[in-house]
Design a protein around this motif. Structure first.
Motif, PDB file in Angstrom:
ATOM      1  N   ASN A  28       0.825  -1.198   0.000  1.00  0.00           N
ATOM      2  CA  ASN A  28       0.000   0.000   0.000  1.00  0.00           C
ATOM      3  C   ASN A  28       0.863   1.253   0.000  1.00  0.00           C
ATOM      4  O   ASN A  28       1.925   1.274   0.620  1.00  0.00           O
ATOM      5  CB  ASN A  28      -0.797   0.036   1.310  1.00  0.00           C
ATOM      6  CG  ASN A  28      -2.246  -0.205   1.069  1.00  0.00           C
ATOM      7  OD1 ASN A  28      -2.838   0.464   0.228  1.00  0.00           O
ATOM      8  ND2 ASN A  28      -2.807  -1.147   1.792  1.00  0.00           N
ATOM      9  N   TYR A  49       0.159  -4.152  -5.176  1.00  0.00           N
ATOM     10  CA  TYR A  49      -0.032  -5.380  -5.969  1.00  0.00           C
ATOM     11  C   TYR A  49      -1.444  -5.508  -6.504  1.00  0.00           C
ATOM     12  O   TYR A  49      -1.680  -6.060  -7.568  1.00  0.00           O
ATOM     13  CB  TYR A  49       0.321  -6.613  -5.125  1.00  0.00           C
ATOM     14  CG  TYR A  49      -0.630  -6.878  -3.973  1.00  0.00           C
ATOM     15  CD1 TYR A  49      -0.460  -6.251  -2.750  1.00  0.00           C
ATOM     16  CD2 TYR A  49      -1.715  -7.744  -4.121  1.00  0.00           C
ATOM     17  CE1 TYR A  49      -1.336  -6.472  -1.700  1.00  0.00           C
ATOM     18  CE2 TYR A  49      -2.598  -7.970  -3.076  1.00  0.00           C
ATOM     19  CZ  TYR A  49      -2.405  -7.331  -1.877  1.00  0.00           C
ATOM     20  OH  TYR A  49      -3.285  -7.549  -0.845  1.00  0.00           O
ATOM     21  N   PHE A  50      -2.414  -4.950  -5.742  1.00  0.00           N
ATOM     22  CA  PHE A  50      -3.806  -5.148  -6.160  1.00  0.00           C
ATOM     23  C   PHE A  50      -4.189  -4.259  -7.339  1.00  0.00           C
ATOM     24  O   PHE A  50      -5.274  -4.388  -7.875  1.00  0.00           O
ATOM     25  CB  PHE A  50      -4.771  -4.953  -4.973  1.00  0.00           C
ATOM     26  CG  PHE A  50      -4.502  -3.740  -4.134  1.00  0.00           C
ATOM     27  CD1 PHE A  50      -4.922  -2.493  -4.548  1.00  0.00           C
ATOM     28  CD2 PHE A  50      -3.824  -3.867  -2.924  1.00  0.00           C
ATOM     29  CE1 PHE A  50      -4.676  -1.381  -3.777  1.00  0.00           C
ATOM     30  CE2 PHE A  50      -3.574  -2.747  -2.141  1.00  0.00           C
ATOM     31  CZ  PHE A  50      -3.999  -1.498  -2.573  1.00  0.00           C
ATOM     32  N   GLU A  51      -3.269  -3.366  -7.724  1.00  0.00           N
ATOM     33  CA  GLU A  51      -3.520  -2.594  -8.934  1.00  0.00           C
ATOM     34  C   GLU A  51      -2.912  -3.276 -10.158  1.00  0.00           C
ATOM     35  O   GLU A  51      -3.012  -2.785 -11.274  1.00  0.00           O
ATOM     36  CB  GLU A  51      -2.969  -1.166  -8.782  1.00  0.00           C
ATOM     37  CG  GLU A  51      -3.775  -0.362  -7.776  1.00  0.00           C
ATOM     38  CD  GLU A  51      -3.268   1.056  -7.576  1.00  0.00           C
ATOM     39  OE1 GLU A  51      -2.529   1.557  -8.438  1.00  0.00           O
ATOM     40  OE2 GLU A  51      -3.625   1.649  -6.526  1.00  0.00           O
ATOM     41  N   LYS A  75       4.889  -9.415   3.485  1.00  0.00           N
ATOM     42  CA  LYS A  75       5.272 -10.733   4.017  1.00  0.00           C
ATOM     43  C   LYS A  75       5.852 -11.692   2.985  1.00  0.00           C
ATOM     44  O   LYS A  75       6.271 -12.785   3.349  1.00  0.00           O
ATOM     45  CB  LYS A  75       4.051 -11.393   4.653  1.00  0.00           C
ATOM     46  CG  LYS A  75       3.567 -10.702   5.911  1.00  0.00           C
ATOM     47  CD  LYS A  75       2.326 -11.385   6.424  1.00  0.00           C
ATOM     48  CE  LYS A  75       1.524 -10.474   7.328  1.00  0.00           C
ATOM     49  NZ  LYS A  75       0.130 -10.923   7.420  1.00  0.00           N
ATOM     50  N   GLY A  77       4.129 -12.996   0.003  1.00  0.00           N
ATOM     51  CA  GLY A  77       3.140 -13.581  -0.914  1.00  0.00           C
ATOM     52  C   GLY A  77       2.870 -12.744  -2.155  1.00  0.00           C
ATOM     53  O   GLY A  77       2.944 -13.243  -3.282  1.00  0.00           O
ATOM     54  N   SER A  78       2.589 -11.473  -1.956  1.00  0.00           N
ATOM     55  CA  SER A  78       2.228 -10.623  -3.095  1.00  0.00           C
ATOM     56  C   SER A  78       3.424 -10.356  -3.999  1.00  0.00           C
ATOM     57  O   SER A  78       3.282 -10.284  -5.218  1.00  0.00           O
ATOM     58  CB  SER A  78       1.682  -9.283  -2.606  1.00  0.00           C
ATOM     59  OG  SER A  78       0.668  -9.499  -1.679  1.00  0.00           O
ATOM     60  N   MET A  81       3.898 -13.254  -6.257  1.00  0.00           N
ATOM     61  CA  MET A  81       2.897 -13.280  -7.330  1.00  0.00           C
ATOM     62  C   MET A  81       3.276 -12.289  -8.436  1.00  0.00           C
ATOM     63  O   MET A  81       3.268 -12.638  -9.624  1.00  0.00           O
ATOM     64  CB  MET A  81       1.514 -12.921  -6.766  1.00  0.00           C
ATOM     65  CG  MET A  81       0.431 -12.826  -7.835  1.00  0.00           C
ATOM     66  SD  MET A  81      -1.185 -12.354  -7.170  1.00  0.00           S
ATOM     67  CE  MET A  81      -0.941 -10.612  -6.855  1.00  0.00           C
TER      68      MET A  81
END
Lengths: 375, 75
Positions: A28, A49-51, A75, A77-78, A81
Motif C-alpha cells: 500500500n 499489488y492489487f492494482e 510478508k 506472498g504478493s 505473485m
C-alpha cells in the motif's frame, strides 16, 4: 524468464556496499511512504499489488533491464505473485524472501574495533529499523548492550566466539522496539541491568544500573562503565567501554539527538537532555568513539556499515550539540516533534514485562522506523 | 442490506484474499453486494485501498473473533 529470491542478508550487503538496486514495492502507498528499504543507490517504484491483478504490462517500461529488480511486499506472498507475472512477461526479477517482515528482523553483526588484550567490540546493525545493539567480547566472556528481541542471534554469536554472556544492559527502557535483554539474561544466567529510574513499573527482577556501576569483562578485564545521562528518558545511561568507546543509547546519535517525549512529557526532561549533551558529555575525552543505539538515515552509516563517529567530530558537526540558546534548544526538542514510533506505548508495556504478546503481535508492533530522534 | 454473494477467504494469506475478491466481483452485476470474510489482518488496509482503486464502494466492515468481514458494492 527466471524468478529468484533475494534474502534480507543479500539486500543488507547491497545497502552497506552502496550497490544499485531497483525496488518495486507492491505494498500500500501509505505503508511504503511510512517505511521502506533505504539504500543510497536504490531506485524505487511503488505500485500496490492489487492494482496489477489485471497484468503488469503498464509497468514494464518503468523497470530497468540493466540492473537487479527486487519486488518487495509486507510478508512475501504478493511480491512472489507479481514477480511471477513479471517473469511470465519476460523479465528477470527477484522477490524479497519473507518481505518487510524479514527485513525488519535482519541483523548484520559488524566489528567496530579491537579492545585491550585481544577483546573485540561488535555492533549489530538492524538496517530495517535502524536499531543498533552491541557485544563486548573478551577472552571467554561477553557483555551485551541494548539487545533487540532476536535473542538467538546474540547467544549464538557469543557461542561462536566461545564467550559466555555474563552481563546484559539496557541503556534505558526502550519505546521503539522490544528489548531482548531480559530474555538473554534468563537464557544464559547473565545479570540483567536496567536504570532504576526507568524501571518503576517493571514486573521482573533486575540489577539497578546506577551512575558509575562498572563491570569487567573477561580475563583482560575490559571495563564497561555506566555514566548517568538522562534526557531521552529519566533513567537513560551511557557506557564507556575500554576508555575508548562511548555508547550513548538514545541520547546522542550521529546526525541528531534523542527526543525527550516518549516516556512522558517532553518539557519535564528538556533540562536533563541539555545538561547531558552540553555539560556531562563535554567533560569527556573528545577522542571517544560515539556508538549510538540507533541511526535514522542511511547516510549515517560508515563505509564498513558501522554507525560510529568521534565525539569531538560530533561536537563540531551535530546540529543538536550546537544550539547555543537554551530557549531555541527547548523549542527544537519539544515543538513540532516527528510522529512517535509505531505502538510505542504498547512496546513500553512489553519491555516492563506487563504484557507478553505472541510472535506475530511483536512483529506488528515493531513495524516502521524507530523515530527516536529529533533533528 | 441484500448480500448477493458471500466469499469465504478465511485462512488465506496475502495476496489471495484480494485475488479471490476480485474474481468474485467480476461475477457480480453493477450495484450488487459482495460479503468477504478474511482472517489475514493485512487485508483491512489492502481491501480498503483496492476497493477505492477499483472504483467500488466499501459499505461497511466489522471485526468479530479474528474474522474481518467486508461488504463491497460493485460499481
Amino acid at each position: 524468464m527466471t524468478i529468484n529470491k533475494m534474502t534480507a542478508a543479500q539486500v543488507a550487503r547491497k545497502v552497506i556496499e552502496k550497490q544499485p538496486l531497483f525496488i518495486l514495492d507492491v505494498r500500500n502507498t501509505d505503508a511504503y511512504e511510512d517505511w521502506k528499504i533505504e539504500g543510497q543507490n536504490f531506485e524505487y517504484l511503488n505500485i500496490p499489488y492489487f492494482e496489477l491483478l489485471d497484468g503488469v504490462d503498464e509497468i514494464l517500461p518503468k523497470l530497468p533491464s540493466n540492473q537487479d529488480v527486487l519486488v518487495v511486499c509486507a510478508k512475501e506472498g504478493s511480491s512472489k505473485m507479481i514477480a511471477e507475472m513479471l517473469s511470465d512477461a519476460g523479465r528477470d526479477v527477484f522477490y524479497l524472501e519473507g518481505g518487510m517482515k524479514s527485513w525488519s528482523s535482519y541483523l548484520e553483526p559488524i566489528k567496530v574495533g579491537d579492545l585491550t588484550g585481544g577483546g573485540e567490540l561488535y555492533q549489530f546493525v538492524r538496517l530495517g529499523k535502524g536499531c543498533l545493539s552491541y557485544m563486548v567480547i573478551s577472552e571467554g566472556e561477553a557483555a551485551v548492550i541494548d539487545a533487540v528481541r532476536f535473542t538467538d542471534i546474540f547467544t549464538n554469536f557469543a557461542k561462536e566466539k566461545n564467550a559466555e554472556i555474563k552481563y546484559v544492559f539496557d541503556t534505558h527502557l526502550h519505546a521503539d522496539h522490544i528489548s531482548g535483554g531480559r530474555h538473554i539474561a534468563e537464557a544464559t544466567g547473565a545479570t540483567y541491568y536496567l536504570p532504576p529510574k526507568d524501571a518503576d513499573e517493571v514486573v521482573f527482577e533486575y540489577m539497578p544500573l546506577e551512575d558509575d556501576v562498572t563491570v569487567k569483562v573477561g580475563a583482560s578485564q575490559i571495563e564497561v562503565g555506566a555514566l548517568y545521562s538522562p534526557g531521552h528518558t529519566i533513567g537513560s545511561t551511557s557506557f564507556i567501554v575500554d576508555s575508548k568507546y562511548l555508547l550513548t543509547g538514545d541520547i546522542l546519535f550521529i546526525d541528531s539527538i534523542g527526543r525527550p517525549d516518549l516516556a512522558g512529557l517532553a518539557e519535564d526532561w528538556v533540562g536533563d537532555l541539555r545538561e547531558t549533551l552540553y555539560h556531562r558529555y563535554r567533560e569527556l575525552a573528545e577522542d571517544l568513539i560515539v556508538l549510538p543505539a540507533h541511526f535514522m538515515i542511511i547516510q549515517e552509516l560508515n563505509e564498513d556499515g558501522t554507525v560510529a563517529k568521534r565525539l569531538g567530530d560530533l561536537f563540531a558537526q551535530n546540529h543538536g550539540l550546537n544550539i547555543e540558546s537554551e530557549e531555541e534548544f527547548r523549542h527544537t526538542v519539544t515543538d513540532n516533534l516527528p510522529p512517535q514510533p509505531n505502538a510505542y506505548q504498547q512496546i513500553r508495556q512489553v519491555n516492563m514485562g506487563k504484557v507478553t504478546p505472541d510472535q506475530d503481535e511483536q512483529i506488528e508492533m515493531e513495524i516502521g522506523p524507530n523515530r527516536c530522534a529529533v533533528r | 442490506m441484500e448480500i448477493n454473494k458471500v466469499l469465504d477467504a478465511k485462512g488465506l494469506a496475502c495476496p489471495m484474499p484480494i485475488v479471490r475478491t476480485k474474481k468474485a466481483m467480476d461475477t457480480l452485476e453493477s450495484g450488487q453486494i459482495l460479503e468477504v470474510q478474511v482472517t489475514d489482518k493485512g487485508a483491512l488496509a489492502d481491501l480498503t485501498a483496492w476497493t477505492v482503486a477499483a472504483g467500488h464502494t466499501l459499505l461497511d466492515h466489522k471485526e468479530e473473533a479474528d474474522v474481518l468481514t467486508f461488504y463491497i458494492k460493485k460499481s
